[in-house]
Design a protein around this motif. Structure first.
Motif, PDB file in Angstrom:
ATOM      1  N   ARG A   1      -9.145  32.638  15.497  1.00 42.35           N
ATOM      2  CA  ARG A   1      -8.780  31.571  14.574  1.00 42.35           C
ATOM      3  C   ARG A   1      -7.485  30.896  15.041  1.00 42.35           C
ATOM      4  NH1 ARG A   1      -6.666  36.214  12.168  1.00 42.35           N
ATOM      5  NH2 ARG A   1      -4.513  36.007  11.405  1.00 42.35           N
ATOM      6  N   SER A   2      -7.317  29.657  14.656  1.00 44.15           N
ATOM      7  CA  SER A   2      -6.078  28.944  14.947  1.00 44.15           C
ATOM      8  C   SER A   2      -4.983  29.438  14.011  1.00 44.15           C
ATOM      9  CB  SER A   2      -6.277  27.434  14.768  1.00 44.15           C
ATOM     10  OG  SER A   2      -7.173  26.933  15.726  1.00 44.15           O
ATOM     11  N   ILE A   3      -3.802  29.631  14.565  1.00 48.06           N
ATOM     12  CA  ILE A   3      -2.653  30.035  13.752  1.00 48.06           C
ATOM     13  C   ILE A   3      -1.602  28.936  13.795  1.00 48.06           C
ATOM     14  CG2 ILE A   3      -3.036  32.515  14.014  1.00 48.06           C
ATOM     15  CD1 ILE A   3      -0.883  32.565  16.159  1.00 48.06           C
ATOM     16  N   ASN A   4      -0.930  28.745  12.679  1.00 54.20           N
ATOM     17  CA  ASN A   4       0.071  27.700  12.555  1.00 54.20           C
ATOM     18  C   ASN A   4       1.388  28.119  13.184  1.00 54.20           C
ATOM     19  OD1 ASN A   4      -1.358  25.601  11.168  1.00 54.20           O
ATOM     20  ND2 ASN A   4      -1.353  26.902   9.343  1.00 54.20           N
ATOM     21  N   PRO A   5       2.289  27.178  13.428  1.00 49.47           N
ATOM     22  CA  PRO A   5       3.609  27.517  13.985  1.00 49.47           C
ATOM     23  C   PRO A   5       4.308  28.596  13.172  1.00 49.47           C
ATOM     24  CG  PRO A   5       3.288  25.149  14.002  1.00 49.47           C
ATOM     25  CD  PRO A   5       2.111  25.721  13.256  1.00 49.47           C
ATOM     26  N   GLY A   6       4.892  29.560  13.886  1.00 48.21           N
ATOM     27  CA  GLY A   6       5.595  30.666  13.245  1.00 48.21           C
ATOM     28  C   GLY A   6       4.722  31.856  12.920  1.00 48.21           C
ATOM     29  N   GLU A   7       3.391  31.712  13.077  1.00 46.62           N
ATOM     30  CA  GLU A   7       2.478  32.811  12.758  1.00 46.62           C
ATOM     31  C   GLU A   7       2.118  33.595  14.018  1.00 46.62           C
ATOM     32  OE1 GLU A   7       0.223  30.780   8.907  1.00 46.62           O
ATOM     33  OE2 GLU A   7      -0.869  31.095  10.778  1.00 46.62           O
TER      34      GLU A   7
ATOM     35  N   LEU B   1       0.839  -1.196   0.000  1.00 45.16           N
ATOM     36  CA  LEU B   1       0.000   0.000   0.000  1.00 45.16           C
ATOM     37  C   LEU B   1       0.872   1.243   0.000  1.00 45.16           C
ATOM     38  CD1 LEU B   1      -2.701   1.525   0.267  1.00 45.16           C
ATOM     39  CD2 LEU B   1      -2.505   1.240   2.752  1.00 45.16           C
ATOM     40  N   THR B   2       0.597   2.139  -0.941  1.00 47.39           N
ATOM     41  CA  THR B   2       1.239   3.451  -0.990  1.00 47.39           C
ATOM     42  C   THR B   2       0.150   4.520  -0.866  1.00 47.39           C
ATOM     43  OG1 THR B   2       3.048   2.678  -2.391  1.00 47.39           O
ATOM     44  CG2 THR B   2       2.614   5.047  -2.371  1.00 47.39           C
ATOM     45  N   VAL B   3       0.312   5.416   0.104  1.00 42.60           N
ATOM     46  CA  VAL B   3      -0.671   6.468   0.326  1.00 42.60           C
ATOM     47  C   VAL B   3      -0.041   7.817   0.007  1.00 42.60           C
ATOM     48  CG1 VAL B   3      -2.168   7.600   2.003  1.00 42.60           C
ATOM     49  CG2 VAL B   3      -1.833   5.123   2.110  1.00 42.60           C
ATOM     50  N   ASN B   4      -0.621   8.524  -0.956  1.00 40.51           N
ATOM     51  CA  ASN B   4      -0.217   9.888  -1.263  1.00 40.51           C
ATOM     52  C   ASN B   4      -1.146  10.826  -0.495  1.00 40.51           C
ATOM     53  OD1 ASN B   4       1.738   9.036  -3.245  1.00 40.51           O
ATOM     54  ND2 ASN B   4       0.021   8.650  -4.624  1.00 40.51           N
ATOM     55  N   VAL B   5      -0.614  11.453   0.539  1.00 38.02           N
ATOM     56  CA  VAL B   5      -1.454  12.241   1.438  1.00 38.02           C
ATOM     57  C   VAL B   5      -1.157  13.720   1.254  1.00 38.02           C
ATOM     58  CG1 VAL B   5       0.200  11.971   3.339  1.00 38.02           C
ATOM     59  CG2 VAL B   5      -2.162  12.587   3.839  1.00 38.02           C
ATOM     60  N   THR B   6      -2.228  14.527   1.200  1.00 39.10           N
ATOM     61  CA  THR B   6      -2.118  15.978   1.031  1.00 39.10           C
ATOM     62  C   THR B   6      -2.913  16.665   2.134  1.00 39.10           C
ATOM     63  OG1 THR B   6      -1.926  15.773  -1.370  1.00 39.10           O
ATOM     64  CG2 THR B   6      -2.509  17.939  -0.504  1.00 39.10           C
ATOM     65  N   ASN B   7      -2.292  17.638   2.776  1.00 39.09           N
ATOM     66  CA  ASN B   7      -2.969  18.398   3.833  1.00 39.09           C
ATOM     67  C   ASN B   7      -3.661  19.600   3.195  1.00 39.09           C
ATOM     68  OD1 ASN B   7      -3.874  19.691   6.090  1.00 39.09           O
ATOM     69  ND2 ASN B   7      -1.861  20.023   7.006  1.00 39.09           N
ATOM     70  N   THR B   8      -4.968  19.500   3.011  1.00 43.35           N
ATOM     71  CA  THR B   8      -5.750  20.615   2.466  1.00 43.35           C
ATOM     72  C   THR B   8      -6.483  21.373   3.565  1.00 43.35           C
ATOM     73  OG1 THR B   8      -7.627  19.136   2.038  1.00 43.35           O
ATOM     74  CG2 THR B   8      -6.067  19.463   0.247  1.00 43.35           C
ATOM     75  N   ASP B   9      -6.159  21.052   4.822  1.00 41.64           N
ATOM     76  CA  ASP B   9      -6.743  21.752   5.960  1.00 41.64           C
ATOM     77  C   ASP B   9      -5.966  23.038   6.223  1.00 41.64           C
ATOM     78  OD1 ASP B   9      -8.447  22.235   8.041  1.00 41.64           O
ATOM     79  OD2 ASP B   9      -8.045  20.365   9.116  1.00 41.64           O
ATOM     80  N   THR B  10      -6.377  23.785   7.226  1.00 37.24           N
ATOM     81  CA  THR B  10      -5.703  25.039   7.579  1.00 37.24           C
ATOM     82  C   THR B  10      -4.737  24.868   8.734  1.00 37.24           C
ATOM     83  OG1 THR B  10      -7.541  25.644   9.044  1.00 37.24           O
ATOM     84  CG2 THR B  10      -7.621  26.433   6.764  1.00 37.24           C
ATOM     85  N   MET B  11      -4.546  23.631   9.222  1.00 39.86           N
ATOM     86  CA  MET B  11      -3.636  23.402  10.335  1.00 39.86           C
ATOM     87  C   MET B  11      -2.754  22.193  10.051  1.00 39.86           C
ATOM     88  SD  MET B  11      -6.234  21.916  13.263  1.00 39.86           S
ATOM     89  CE  MET B  11      -7.139  23.449  13.315  1.00 39.86           C
TER      90      MET B  11
END
Length: 882
Positions: free
Chosen positions: A688-694, A506-516
């Motif tokens: 709102r949630s802010i990501n690391p470095g923001e 199994l190969t999973v190509n995963v993409t983070n399309t979320d905001t976090m």
């Protein structure tokens, strides 16, 4: 390394300067005087970097010491210098004096502006000083724009590099508007105007002021530093595209239209790409015959252009995809360090020896000294910055930033050695140095080896990537691979079920399309590593022989449903997803007992004494989010997610009508947010949630009195609060009675007594609502180990906030009664009216108030949560009355 470019390339420096020697000497003398502020600000910046932690607003101060002190002085100096060269102007001596006065006015404005921000902690009206300084800065650059424009209009037509002067005029014309916006930003302002103004301020200052000056200079400097022919000059088109871009982006920011900001940035990026065609032509020529032309200066200006492209592309993408304009963030480090600081270092390495001059041999010697370990330093600057931006590992971030910044700083340490060597050749006190026959490529290899050692010592980059797993069971392999694409969105995996024929890999190509930030971790150990929004990874899960489960291992995300199931088609029953071995989900800790008072590490104790509200009406505070391990006792460490590094957040205090301006900075490794119950604001942007470095600005006005909770509001909220992300805001009721002492007691719950910063909460206990400890001010039994002390006959007020996240509180002090109780904005009992008294104040989670009690006799009184199971779990303390 001569300053002369090949035949056909223009050179603004000493060797082709046909002006009289006396005129050149006067110009050099003016240049030395005008450049002194740059050296002074560099020295101040280096010194301040060692003590910056002492100042609450140090990030703003560091950034503006560099951008205002170093960059603005440099741009004003070199734009004047190159305007004279490009237009072949002769400047009268009387005008030189006024040029120097312009620098003094500029630096007086910079000092005043920075002083205003120094004063913000002590003076509510500090913004007056800041605005005065910003006005001085703006006026000095407005006159500079006028002066450059007058030279342009008075010059002969047809000069090849005259359009670059237009870029300098546009640059200088931008800063007055940017300075005006910066001054307004220091004035108390509600959201979202603060965020809109900040984005416009960035667009005008960074893209306009710095960007125009940089691109205008590189029209000539890029080829000159590389000592090769430049391509076709299209600077007029470049200035037009960039000008439309800056104006559109700034307008979109002020109006709150993110798409308009993105359109403006796209125009700006198009202008830079037009300019880059000439730069690419130069690099191609050198690649065909590199000889002695691949230097620190040349590589740095090229790398600065690459960082500019990358940062602009990211900035444009964020503008088009952000939910609203307040969520658009600038790739600050890429622009300030990768582009601006690196460009300045590279250009200075070339220009300073060129301006000292003294003939080809002397200039060559100065440049060779400036190029000591040049390719080694260049590689460390860029590799270090790339790692710093990529990794989530705090230790690796510190080391990589030191490598990058230290290599940049070496330029300033080499300057005196270069000048001494060059002057030695001019005075015939030493022999000139000779150029190497070819580039020293071995220095790049050495730099890569240093970086490899650092990565090996830290265990790798520690962020995104892929990890494959071994076969999940003893099953015959088919030799075939099932490949699936998975998206992360809204705290879910889509799809969340994958069917794989038994024996297939199994190969999973995963993409983070979320905001976090998320990751994908399977029970067999295969993982994507942490993925920032928009990032992708490929996970080689291995051969599937039985059902398998995967999840996001970031604390709390799995509990919210970020789970993916792999079904082995045709396999026997069984699963590789045993809950007791799940990564990021500690097992039950019901057998744990709270730490005895005499075993606690008192270094982490919280002083419960509450200071009176200040006379200020505007309160500015910075909340730095960090994720740390706190040593609770010998051999016992507890992971905490913190505001400003404490076991609970700092306490804010004011009066009804006061304004609170909060800067939230996420220095953690996952998204976080903030929610102030003391304010009434739309939660859409500031919560709102802010990501690391923001970072974000949260401004609210205290409309009502009370003891208010603030906390992280990122899902799952219960986990973030239980991990320590809470604090109190005290807003005094009018005519608050005087007492001898005031204390703050915040109750909260701890789920899991021994934990790590990556998994600070036992999610099993949290979901069951069974805390391991119930605590006052973050640590169980701390006021048993270190009691509160007062004298007999004194009265004390105990402010109370129940942070929860789940349990209620019944606050009681054994041995006394409360003559005043106040809960949720109203007095329940005031000064024992009608001879009444109170024995306990009940608070549900997120409620607050205070009690007042007198202690007429000496003795030891005990404060407890009278729900005694919680007192026995640590919610108690002693009050020693002498």
């Amino acid at each position: 390394m001569t300053a002369n470019p090949p035949s056909g390339a223009s050179n603004p420096f000493d060797a082709t300067d046909d002006s009289p020697k006396e005129q050149r000497l006067k110009r050099a003398a003016w240049h030395r005087k005008a450049s002194k502020p740059v050296s002074v600000w560099i020295g101040i910046l280096i010194l301040f970097s060692f003590i910056h932690w002492m100042f609450p607003n140090y990030r703003w101060l560091l950034i503006h010491m560099f951008t205002l002190g170093v960059v603005t002085n440099s741009i004003m100096l070199w734009s004047q210098h190159f305007t004279e060269k490009f237009l072949h102007n002769h400047i009268e001596d009387s005008e030189r004096a006024w040029q120097l006065r312009r620098f003094w006015i500029l630096n007086a404005g910079i000092v005043t502006t920075i002083t205003g921000q120094f004063l913000e902690t002590w003076w509510a009206r500090h913004w007056i000083v800041t605005c005065v300084g910003a006005t001085l800065v703006g006026c000095s650059l407005a006159y500079h724009a006028f002066y450059l424009g007058r030279q342009y209009l008075g010059a002969k037509k047809g000069r090849r590099f005259a359009p670059s002067v237009l870029a300098y005029v546009a640059s200088a014309a931008c800063l007055p508007f940017g300075a005006l916006m910066g001054g307004f930003m220091s004035v108390p302002m509600s959201s979202p105007w603060q965020e809109r103004l900040k984005l416009a301020h960035v667009a005008v200052n960074v893209l306009g002021f710095v960007g125009f000056a940089a691109v205008g200079s590189l029209a000539l400097l890029f080829a000159t530093v590389w000592r090769a022919q430049s391509g076709k000059d299209r600077m007029a088109h470049v200035v037009a595209f960039m000008g439309v871009g800056v104006l559109t982006a700034a307008t979109g920011a002020l109006l709150g239209f993110g798409v308009v900001v993105g359109i403006g940035l796209a125009f700006y990026l198009a202008g830079v790409l037009i300019a880059s065609a000439s730069w690419a032509h130069t690099v191609r020529l050198v690649a065909q015959d590199p000889r002695d032309r691949v230097t620190f200066a040349a590589m740095s200006v090229a790398a600065a252009a690459v960082w500019l492209f990358g940062a602009l592309a990211v900035f444009t993408y964020r503008a088009f995809t952000a939910p609203d304009v307040t969520a658009i963030t600038l790739p600050t480090m890429a622009l300030l360090i990768g582009f601006a600081a690196q460009l300045l270092a590279g250009v200075m390495s070339y220009l300073l020896p060129s301006n000292i001059g003294g003939g080809p041999a002397a200039t060559r010697t100065g440049m060779i000294v400036m190029d000591r370990a040049g390719l080694f330093r260049f590689a460390l600057v860029n590799l270090g910055l790339a790692i710093w931006l990529y990794t989530q590992d705090s230790w690796l971030r510190v080391v990589s930033s030191l490598l990058s910044m230290g290599s940049l700083a070496m330029v300033f340490f080499l300057i005196p050695f270069s000048a001494k060597a060059q002057l030695g050749v001019i005075r015939k006190q030493r022999e000139a140095l000779e150029l190497p026959a070819k580039p020293k490529w071995g220095q790049l290899t050495a730099a890569c080896a240093v970086v490899a050692l650092v990565l090996a010592a830290s265990g790798g980059l520690g962020t995104t990537g892929t990890k494959s797993a071994t076969t999940t069971s003893n099953v015959a392999t088919t030799g075939q691979t099932t490949e699936v694409s998975v998206e992360m969105q809204d705290m879910r995996f889509s799809p969340d079920t994958i069917t794989v024929p038994t024996g297939n890999a199994l190969t999973v190509n995963v993409t983070n399309t979320d905001t976090m930030v998320h990751d994908l971790t399977f029970a067999n150990g295969a993982t994507s590593g942490r993925l920032q929004p928009g990032e992708s990874a490929t996970v080689e899960v291995g051969v599937i022989g039985q059902d398998l489960e995967g999840w996001c291992s970031i604390a709390g995300h799995r509990q919210q449903g970020m789970v993916i199931h792999v079904t082995a088609e045709g396999a026997s029953s069984g699963s590789a997803s045993d809950m007791s071995t799940m990564s990021g989900s500690p097992g039950s800790s019901t057998s744990e007992t709270v730490t005895a008072a005499d075993k606690l590490n008192q270094d982490n104790f919280v002083d419960p004494r509450l200071q009176p509200a200040s006379s200020e009406t505007v309160h500015k505070v910075t909340l730095d989010i960090s994720e740390i391990d706190v040593p609770i006792a010998d051999g016992v460490s507890r992971g905490r997610w913190t505001f400003n590094g404490g076991v609970q957040g700092p306490t804010l205090r004011g009066k009804v009508g006061d304004t609170f301006e909060v800067t939230l900075v996420n220095n953690g490794s996952i998204p976080h947010s903030i929610d102030f119950h003391a304010g009434m604001v739309s939660p859409d942007s500031v919560m709102r949630s802010i990501n690391p470095g923001e970072s974000l600005q949260y401004t609210f006005r205290a409309e009502h009195a009370g003891a208010w909770l603030y906390h992280c509001g990122t899902m799952p909220v219960s986990m973030h609060i239980a991990a320590g992300m809470f604090g109190a805001v005290i807003i005094d009721p009018p005519n608050l009675a005087k007492v001898d002492h005031e204390y703050l007691i915040v109750q909260s719950e701890v789920y899991g007594l021994s934990s790590t910063k990556d998994n600070p909460v036992d999610s099993t206990l949290l979901q069951a609502g069974t805390p391991s400890a119930t605590v006052f001010n973050g640590i169980e039994n701390q006021y048993v180990a270190k009691p509160i002390e007062m004298n007999a006959g004194e009265t004390a007020r105990f402010w109370l906030v129940n942070a929860g996240p789940n349990l209620s509180e019944s606050f009681h002090i054994i041995g006394t009664q409360f003559h005043t109780t106040y809960k949720e904005g109203a007095y329940l009992l005031k000064d024992a009216e009608d001879q009444g008294g109170s024995q306990a104040l009940d608070l549900l989670a997120a409620q607050g108030g205070f009690v007042e009690a007198a202690f007429p006799e000496a003795g030891t009184y005990t404060m407890v949560n009278h729900q005694f199971i919680d007192a026995e779990r640590g919610a108690k303390g002693k009050i020693v009355v002498k």
